[in-house]
Design a protein around this motif. Sequence first.
Motif, PDB file in Angstrom:
ATOM      1  N   TRP A  37     -90.226  15.433  -1.361  1.00  0.00           N
ATOM      2  CA  TRP A  37     -90.837  15.012  -1.913  1.00  0.00           C
ATOM      3  C   TRP A  37     -90.702  15.887  -3.820  1.00  0.00           C
ATOM      4  O   TRP A  37     -90.536  15.007  -4.888  1.00  0.00           O
ATOM      5  N   GLU A  50     -99.272  11.641  -8.031  1.00  0.00           N
ATOM      6  CA  GLU A  50     -99.302  10.184  -7.727  1.00  0.00           C
ATOM      7  C   GLU A  50     -98.352   9.976  -7.198  1.00  0.00           C
ATOM      8  O   GLU A  50     -96.951  10.402  -6.989  1.00  0.00           O
ATOM      9  N   ASN A  51     -98.267   9.166  -5.915  1.00  0.00           N
ATOM     10  CA  ASN A  51     -97.558   9.269  -4.806  1.00  0.00           C
ATOM     11  C   ASN A  51     -96.976  10.393  -4.209  1.00  0.00           C
ATOM     12  O   ASN A  51     -95.583  10.792  -4.051  1.00  0.00           O
ATOM     13  N   SER A  52     -97.576  11.141  -3.852  1.00  0.00           N
ATOM     14  CA  SER A  52     -97.712  12.952  -2.998  1.00  0.00           C
ATOM     15  C   SER A  52     -98.347  12.344  -1.720  1.00  0.00           C
ATOM     16  O   SER A  52     -99.553  13.216  -0.964  1.00  0.00           O
ATOM     17  N   VAL A  53     -98.353  11.387  -1.092  1.00  0.00           N
ATOM     18  CA  VAL A  53     -98.653  10.769   0.347  1.00  0.00           C
ATOM     19  C   VAL A  53     -99.384  11.926   1.730  1.00  0.00           C
ATOM     20  O   VAL A  53     -97.767  12.503   1.731  1.00  0.00           O
ATOM     21  N   GLN A  71     -88.946  17.187   4.060  1.00  0.00           N
ATOM     22  CA  GLN A  71     -89.984  16.566   3.621  1.00  0.00           C
ATOM     23  C   GLN A  71     -90.379  17.124   1.925  1.00  0.00           C
ATOM     24  O   GLN A  71     -90.860  16.219   1.562  1.00  0.00           O
ATOM     25  N   ALA A 115     -88.150  14.015  -6.190  1.00  0.00           N
ATOM     26  CA  ALA A 115     -88.827  13.009  -6.433  1.00  0.00           C
ATOM     27  C   ALA A 115     -90.220  14.010  -7.527  1.00  0.00           C
ATOM     28  O   ALA A 115     -89.825  11.730  -8.203  1.00  0.00           O
ATOM     29  N   HIS A 116     -90.703  14.758  -7.635  1.00  0.00           N
ATOM     30  CA  HIS A 116     -91.165  14.869  -8.285  1.00  0.00           C
ATOM     31  C   HIS A 116     -90.448  15.687  -9.511  1.00  0.00           C
ATOM     32  O   HIS A 116     -91.433  15.953 -10.486  1.00  0.00           O
TER      33      HIS A 116
END
Length: 157
Positions: free
Chosen positions: A36, A79-82, A32, A39-40
């Motif tokens: 992440w 953002e989009n880091s749930v 995971q 993606a960032h």
Amino acid sequence: MEYNVTAVPARKVAGFHLVGPWEKTVPQGFEQLLMWVEAHHLRPDEWIAVYYDNPDCTPPEKLRAATVVTVPEGFAIPENSVGVIHTEITGGQYAVASARVQDGDFGKPWLLFFNSLLEDASVMPAPLPCFEIYLNDGKTDGFWDIEMHIPVTDKVD
């Protein structure tokens, strides 16, 4: 097992908090975390697993850990880091040892390290999380080189 007691600086980290048996949650947490980070477009200096509980005293389903990467001072979670946590690994006196992990058996070097440390006449484990830093990509190399950190305090007679 050989180790050194040294002052370790605090580290700002971001990643995922996990609960459950470490042999399952930690590998899943790193998968995971890798997604992440990619993606960032992050470029972490260190990949770290933090262990909060004693597996001899805590049932496997309640063991807490975190898979994290170091982040710079002032880092803001994108953002989009749930589910991503931003925290700090406490600095201070740590016993530090290196090990090579074969066949995914991370428990063996930790057990050797703790047993060696418990025989130390001058320091003992402190009630803070332990952590390991990954020095290579074990999926590529077929083994993991790690640096293990156990917080310590002076032993009182």
